[in-house]
Motif scaffolding. Structure first.
Motif, PDB file in Angstrom:
ATOM      1  N   VAL A  98     -19.648  21.275 -13.969  1.00 55.80           N
ATOM      2  CA  VAL A  98     -20.203  20.568 -15.120  1.00 55.80           C
ATOM      3  C   VAL A  98     -19.223  19.512 -15.626  1.00 55.80           C
ATOM      4  N   TRP A  99     -17.920  19.850 -15.638  1.00 53.59           N
ATOM      5  CA  TRP A  99     -16.901  18.898 -16.103  1.00 53.59           C
ATOM      6  C   TRP A  99     -16.795  17.705 -15.158  1.00 53.59           C
ATOM      7  N   VAL A 100     -16.877  17.940 -13.849  1.00 52.16           N
ATOM      8  CA  VAL A 100     -16.846  16.827 -12.899  1.00 52.16           C
ATOM      9  C   VAL A 100     -18.052  15.919 -13.111  1.00 52.16           C
ATOM     10  N   GLY A 101     -19.227  16.521 -13.344  1.00 55.89           N
ATOM     11  CA  GLY A 101     -20.402  15.703 -13.637  1.00 55.89           C
ATOM     12  C   GLY A 101     -20.204  14.854 -14.879  1.00 55.89           C
ATOM     13  N   PHE A 102     -19.572  15.421 -15.899  1.00 57.98           N
ATOM     14  CA  PHE A 102     -19.264  14.663 -17.109  1.00 57.98           C
ATOM     15  C   PHE A 102     -18.246  13.569 -16.820  1.00 57.98           C
ATOM     16  N   GLY A 103     -17.217  13.898 -16.029  1.00 62.09           N
ATOM     17  CA  GLY A 103     -16.194  12.908 -15.689  1.00 62.09           C
ATOM     18  C   GLY A 103     -16.758  11.736 -14.923  1.00 62.09           C
ATOM     19  N   ILE A 104     -17.651  12.002 -13.971  1.00 59.70           N
ATOM     20  CA  ILE A 104     -18.283  10.919 -13.210  1.00 59.70           C
ATOM     21  C   ILE A 104     -19.013   9.971 -14.151  1.00 59.70           C
ATOM     22  N   ALA A 123     -23.090   6.593 -10.252  1.00 63.21           N
ATOM     23  CA  ALA A 123     -22.727   7.797 -11.014  1.00 63.21           C
ATOM     24  C   ALA A 123     -23.919   8.685 -11.320  1.00 63.21           C
ATOM     25  N   ALA A 124     -25.053   8.081 -11.659  1.00 63.16           N
ATOM     26  CA  ALA A 124     -26.182   8.875 -12.138  1.00 63.16           C
ATOM     27  C   ALA A 124     -26.636   9.940 -11.134  1.00 63.16           C
ATOM     28  N   PRO A 125     -26.853   9.614  -9.845  1.00 62.48           N
ATOM     29  CA  PRO A 125     -27.276  10.667  -8.912  1.00 62.48           C
ATOM     30  C   PRO A 125     -26.244  11.784  -8.769  1.00 62.48           C
ATOM     31  N   ILE A 132      -4.380  20.516 -19.905  1.00 64.51           N
ATOM     32  CA  ILE A 132      -4.001  19.226 -19.320  1.00 64.51           C
ATOM     33  C   ILE A 132      -4.042  19.240 -17.787  1.00 64.51           C
ATOM     34  N   HIS A 133      -3.676  20.359 -17.160  1.00 66.54           N
ATOM     35  CA  HIS A 133      -3.629  20.368 -15.689  1.00 66.54           C
ATOM     36  C   HIS A 133      -5.027  20.382 -15.069  1.00 66.54           C
ATOM     37  N   VAL A 134      -5.829  21.370 -15.453  1.00 69.93           N
ATOM     38  CA  VAL A 134      -7.134  21.528 -14.802  1.00 69.93           C
ATOM     39  C   VAL A 134      -8.059  20.346 -15.092  1.00 69.93           C
ATOM     40  N   PRO A 135      -8.187  19.872 -16.353  1.00 73.79           N
ATOM     41  CA  PRO A 135      -9.035  18.692 -16.558  1.00 73.79           C
ATOM     42  C   PRO A 135      -8.553  17.457 -15.810  1.00 73.79           C
ATOM     43  N   ALA A 166     -13.738  13.743 -10.032  1.00 70.63           N
ATOM     44  CA  ALA A 166     -14.842  12.918 -10.525  1.00 70.63           C
ATOM     45  C   ALA A 166     -14.660  11.458 -10.109  1.00 70.63           C
ATOM     46  N   SER A 167     -13.430  10.964 -10.187  1.00 69.77           N
ATOM     47  CA  SER A 167     -13.163   9.577  -9.776  1.00 69.77           C
ATOM     48  C   SER A 167     -13.467   9.378  -8.300  1.00 69.77           C
ATOM     49  N   PHE A 168     -13.012  10.313  -7.472  1.00 69.03           N
ATOM     50  CA  PHE A 168     -13.260  10.190  -6.034  1.00 69.03           C
ATOM     51  C   PHE A 168     -14.744  10.353  -5.712  1.00 69.03           C
TER      52      PHE A 168
END
Length: 574
Positions: free
Chosen positions: A320-326, A346-348, A383-386, A393-395
């Motif tokens: 869920v966090w990666v989806g938010f980051g994207i 990003a949307a898909p 700080i580490h995990v996020p 998410a960037s990749f």
């Protein structure tokens, strides 16, 4: 960007957001939803206990009976709790891993099995062997890990069906004290205090037998009385109704489910605007997309308030966090460059992340569980995990842009300027990803030094994170010295994401070993993931073939043009 259209998009997203999926009406079940239960290291409403229990055992929050009647999670849990049907025979327990089904002699085409079927199979022998290997610190096979997962589901069934040990009664004075069941409440309270409580509990059970769906007002009155009596035993210890109701509202509102639907609408509007040149819907799409980002952010903040920690401690939360980051990274770049293609990429991907988290509760467990000791330092956890997951998410965003670029090479290689712009946009995202992953690895090493006494130990998670970093650092440096051009970087963006996928998914679901065991899980389908990766590589190969042919054709055309220019001169000389 058009402010009015942006505002209209935001308003449209809000309207979509506030439309309830069904008509919300008071239900006799409402007082039962907010009964507090002390389980899994925290106090949570019965609504959450019911949702998590049914999802863990059945893999879904609804259960369809043989007569095609569907029970929701609370109705199903109450049926388990009050044991009003033969749950030994009900095909309720999820088992999808085919090799294990074949090994223990079950029907390969079925997904659900009864308690009796599983207990009478060869599952027990595999579980015993797996437990012995765990005791001897021997690595388990995938079959054995899946068998232990089924054992956990069977054990949860045993603890749930017909139980009178549900810890509903609060400790009289200690906020961290152990709660007990209603039948054990004499340990803490006098007969005068607990007799009305026990009578209400028995009345509720009798009312349930008369009305299994709990639809009558009489049942609601009994449930409300039981709730009030439990809260009155220890008002200082019992959680406030507002706290319990907040978690119930969060679960019923399902912000992450709403977010992916809003992202999908934004994607449709964006595609419509790109396809029909007469309509400039870009700002409206951004407004709708921004609404989805807001609601997902609300979901994170609320989950953090409920859990008391950052929501990034298991695979569900990281997905869920990666989806938010994207979505967030794409929106930032979109506001800077007005490129349109950031949101298109990003949307898909955000939709896919949230859709997986929303539809696979047995694989991506959404429950809020206690932290393992290594994660209890909230500073490093925060700080580490996020940071690591934001790099993923960037990749992922770069991978999405890479697909768009390769799609252009496949069907429209003549659009040089657009491909050039897209490649520059992609390069910026890759730089952010490398920066975040490098920072995350260094922070993880510092945390490991304090937690495990060493900065680096070649743990599988650490190793694959480093491999993923190298897969991007080398091409980025290669681009600077001219080894790779736009097409090569697009291929790298797509292909190298498989290293991220291995560090993120593969270590948790396939390898399942190492010190990062708090993120491990079972139930992920390597066959499906492998098939998707294979199809993606075929797409890359098709784009490469098309690109090479197009380069050859352009070379031939240039050669013909050069020869045609020389031909008149040669004729004149003759």
């Amino acid at each position: 960007m058009k402010p009015l259209q942006l505002l209209i998009g935001l308003c449209l997203g809000i309207v979509i957001l506030i439309i309830p999926p069904t008509q919300l009406q008071p239900s006799p079940l409402d007082p039962l939803q907010t009964l507090a239960v002390q389980l899994d290291g925290r106090k949570k409403p019965l609504d959450t206990v019911a949702r998590e229990t049914v999802a863990k055992i059945h893999g879904s929050t609804n259960y369809r009976l043989e007569n095609n009647q569907t029970l929701n999670y609370l109705q199903t849990y109450l049926s388990l709790w009050f044991n009003n049907r033969d749950w030994n025979q009900e095909p309720f327990i999820l088992l999808t891993y085919r090799p294990l089904k074949e090994k223990i002699g079950l029907d390969l085409e079925r997904k659900y099995f009864s308690f009796r079927e599983l207990v009478s199979s060869n599952l027990g022998a595999i579980v015993l062997e797996a437990n012995q290997k765990q005791a001897d610190n021997i690595e388990l096979t995938r079959d054995e890990r899946e068998a232990l997962t089924i054992e956990d589901r069977l054990a949860l069934m045993l603890r749930t069906v017909g139980t009178d040990t549900l810890p509903l009664v609060p400790h009289p004075s200690d906020s961290k004290g152990t709660w007990v069941s209603i039948l054990q409440s004499q340990q803490y309270y006098t007969n005068e205090q607990i007799t009305p409580l026990q009578q209400s509990y028995q009345t509720l059970k009798q009312a349930y037998r008369l009305d299994p769906l709990l639809t009558t007002l009489e049942v609601g009155q009994v449930a409300e009385t039981l709730h009030q009596e439990l809260a009155a035993l220890s008002p200082e210890i019992y959680p406030k109704d507002s706290v319990l109701q907040r978690e119930v509202n969060f679960s019923s509102f399902r912000p992450f489910s709403k977010a992916w639907k809003i992202y999908a609408i934004a994607l449709i509007v964006l595609l419509l605007g790109l396809s029909v040149k007469q309509f400039d819907l870009y700002s409206g799409a951004v407004g709708i997309f921004l609404t989805g980002l807001f609601i997902q952010g609300y979901g994170f903040i609320t989950r953090m308030e409920i859990a008391g920690r950052p929501p990034v401690t298991n695979m569900y939360e990281s997905v869920v966090w990666v989806g938010f980051g994207i979505a967030a990274i794409a929106l930032v770049f979109e506001l800077i460059y007005r490129a349109k293609y950031y949101l298109l990429a990003a949307a898909p991907l955000s939709i896919l992340c949230l859709l997986l988290a929303d539809s696979l509760p047995a694989v991506l467990d959404p429950s809020i569980a206690p932290l393992v000791p290594v994660l209890r330092d909230n500073f490093w956890l925060s700080i580490h995990v996020p940071t690591i997951t934001l790099s993923y998410a960037s990749f992922a965003l770069a991978m999405g842009l890479g697909h768009i670029i390769l799609g252009h090479y496949l069907v429209a290689p003549q659009l040089f300027q657009r491909i050039s712009h897209l490649s520059k946009f992609n390069y910026r995202v890759l730089q952010i990803g490398v920066l975040l992953l490098t920072t995350g690895i260094i922070l993880g090493g510092i945390w490991a030094h304090f937690s495990w006494g060493r900065f680096w130990g070649w743990d599988p998670k650490e190793t694959w994170a480093l491999i993923a970093l190298m897969c991007y650092i080398v091409p980025l440096h290669g681009r600077l010295v001219g080894w790779l051009a736009d097409f090569g970087m697009a291929v790298i963006s797509v292909v190298c994401f498989n290293a991220v996928l291995m560090a993120w998914y593969g270590v948790n679901f396939v390898l399942g070993t190492g010190l990062h065991s708090y993120g491990f899980s079972t139930g992920g389908s390597e066959l499906i993931v492998g098939t998707l990766v294979g199809l993606d590589l075929l797409f890359v190969a098709a784009a490469a073939t098309r690109h090479n042919r197009w380069l050859l054709s352009k070379s031939s055309e240039n050669l013909v043009k050069q020869l045609s220019k020389k031909q008149p001169v040669m004729a004149k000389d003759n």
